[in-house]
Design an enzyme around this catalytic site. Structure first.
Site, mmCIF file in Angstrom:
data_model
loop_
_atom_site.group_PDB
_atom_site.id
_atom_site.type_symbol
_atom_site.label_atom_id
_atom_site.label_comp_id
_atom_site.label_asym_id
_atom_site.label_seq_id
_atom_site.Cartn_x
_atom_site.Cartn_y
_atom_site.Cartn_z
ATOM 1 N N PRO A 194 -16.207 -3.850 3.108
ATOM 2 C CA PRO A 194 -17.568 -4.180 3.551
ATOM 3 C C PRO A 194 -18.608 -3.163 3.093
ATOM 4 O O PRO A 194 -19.806 -3.434 3.181
ATOM 5 C CB PRO A 194 -17.437 -4.192 5.082
ATOM 6 N N LEU A 195 -18.129 -2.016 2.605
ATOM 7 C CA LEU A 195 -19.034 -1.009 2.048
ATOM 8 C C LEU A 195 -18.907 -0.922 0.529
ATOM 9 O O LEU A 195 -19.247 0.098 -0.085
ATOM 10 C CB LEU A 195 -18.774 0.358 2.693
ATOM 11 N N GLY A 196 -18.412 -1.996 -0.071
ATOM 12 C CA GLY A 196 -18.354 -2.064 -1.532
ATOM 13 C C GLY A 196 -17.522 -0.970 -2.158
ATOM 14 O O GLY A 196 -17.845 -0.481 -3.233
ATOM 15 N N HIS B 276 -0.961 -12.074 1.448
ATOM 16 C CA HIS B 276 -1.907 -11.193 0.756
ATOM 17 C C HIS B 276 -2.659 -11.929 -0.352
ATOM 18 O O HIS B 276 -3.859 -11.721 -0.543
ATOM 19 C CB HIS B 276 -1.148 -9.995 0.179
ATOM 20 N N TYR C 51 0.841 -1.186 0.000
ATOM 21 C CA TYR C 51 0.000 0.000 0.000
ATOM 22 C C TYR C 51 0.882 1.245 0.000
ATOM 23 O O TYR C 51 1.669 1.473 0.919
ATOM 24 C CB TYR C 51 -0.908 0.048 1.220
ATOM 25 N N GLY D 191 -17.334 1.989 -1.283
ATOM 26 C CA GLY D 191 -18.110 3.215 -1.297
ATOM 27 C C GLY D 191 -19.479 3.089 -1.922
ATOM 28 O O GLY D 191 -20.362 3.914 -1.658
ATOM 29 N N GLY E 230 -24.301 4.898 -0.553
ATOM 30 C CA GLY E 230 -25.308 5.712 -1.205
ATOM 31 C C GLY E 230 -24.729 6.903 -1.946
ATOM 32 O O GLY E 230 -25.462 7.662 -2.580
#
Length: 327
Positions: A212-214, A132, A63, A216, A220
């Protein structure tokens, strides 16, 4: 209604003895992939996370081509007794070869990689060290054996794997206990539920969902024309213009449910993930990534939201209708 931000309960990762807050923080975006970062705001996010009981901080050697580990090092050293340091090896990209996405699981590479990570972060021990990605040219007994040796000599406390199959998870765990499996898991990405999550539950291996929030999508937020040229999501099929309209319609279902509950769409997506893990009997610590303290607080608050059966049923069909691969 305003959901209070709790101090997080603790859960244990696998059987390795690592005790962490039930939500972690993905730190990748603080250095690369999602555009420019305000480093002072990112550091404030780290501090706020720890104050709320977030103790698992996730990075990787690739990263920011090492910059993420270096950035986090100051924070880790300042709070070494209170944080659980998780990083990864595998991708061989470096500052001199940033486009080299090849993978190495060779024992000699693993030994070199861990020393580089320890030096960048300025710590003596990595609490959770992940492979990884797996490459098939190195047998698991060699790569897992090398990781086990790192535990033996004290450079690593526990080991984990990322995105492996159920059979690979079984085989690796038989060689050395695996504390955690990191895989993508969200309302929109549920492949792990078929075989891998049940095996993790059976073996007592914790699951650490990334994205876990795709990335972004499940917040929404509209991404149409909003991504900077440097944003990696430009390359992801789910963010392509031809797929965005269809996927936005799916997110509208979540938005309707969240409005009815007085929570954000992101909070509802995280609450769904906690509920789904309970249904599958999986010990789970998701690592939503953010660079902003306010979003961090909202994500942590999701741990106190309990969805009912009707809400779970409404979410159930969404993943099968998503347009575009996750990556």
């Amino acid at each position: 209604m305003q959901i209070p931000t709790p101090s997080l309960p603790k859960v244990r990762l696998g059987t390795a003895g690592l005790l962490v807050g039930m939500q972690g923080l993905g730190c990748m975006g603080m250095s690369e992939f999602y555009g420019d970062t305000d480093t002072s705001q990112a550091r404030a996010t780290l501090d706020r996370a720890l104050a709320l009981g977030v103790t698992l901080f996730d990075t990787a050697d690739m990263y920011g081509l090492g910059a993420n580990e270096s950035f986090l090092g100051d924070f880790f050293r300042a709070h070494r007794e209170d944080v659980v340091v998780a990083t990864k090896f595998g991708y061989t990209r470096t500052a001199t070869c940033p486009d080299d996405w090849s993978i190495s699981n060779r024992p000699d590479y693993i030994r070199e990689a861990v020393d580089r990570s320890l030096k960048r972060m300025g710590v003596d021990t990595i609490d959770l060290y992940y492979m990884h990605r797996r490459t098939l040219d190195v047998p698991l007994d060699e790569s897992i054996g090398a990781m086990a040796e790192l535990v033996k000599v004290g450079k690593v406390r526990a080991i984990g794997l990322c995105e492996v199959t159920a059979e690979e998870l079984r085989l690796a765990h038989a060689i050395h206990p695996i504390a955690a499996l990191q895989s993508e898991w969200s309302v929109f990405s549920r492949q792990i539920e078929r075989e891998v999550a049940p095996v993790a539950a059976l073996l007592g291996i914790s699951v650490v969902p990334y994205a876990p929030l795709g990335r972004g999508l499940l917040t929404g937020r509209s991404f149409s024309g909003q991504l900077t040229p440097a944003d990696a999501r430009n390359q992801f099929p789910r963010f392509h213009p031809k797929n965005q309209e269809a996927n936005s319609r799916l997110v509208s279902t979540l938005e309707g449910l969240s409005r009815a509950r007085g929570v954000t769409t992101a909070q509802l997506a995280l609450a769904w993930l906690y509920a789904r893990a309970r249904q599958l009997g999986v010990s789970m610590v998701p690592i939503p990534g953010t660079r902003r303290p306010d979003r961090l607080e909202a994500n942590v608050a999701a741990t106190s939201i309990q969805l009912n059966d009707q809400e779970m049923d409404a979410v159930e069909p969404l993943a099968s209708a998503v347009q575009g691969a996750a990556i």
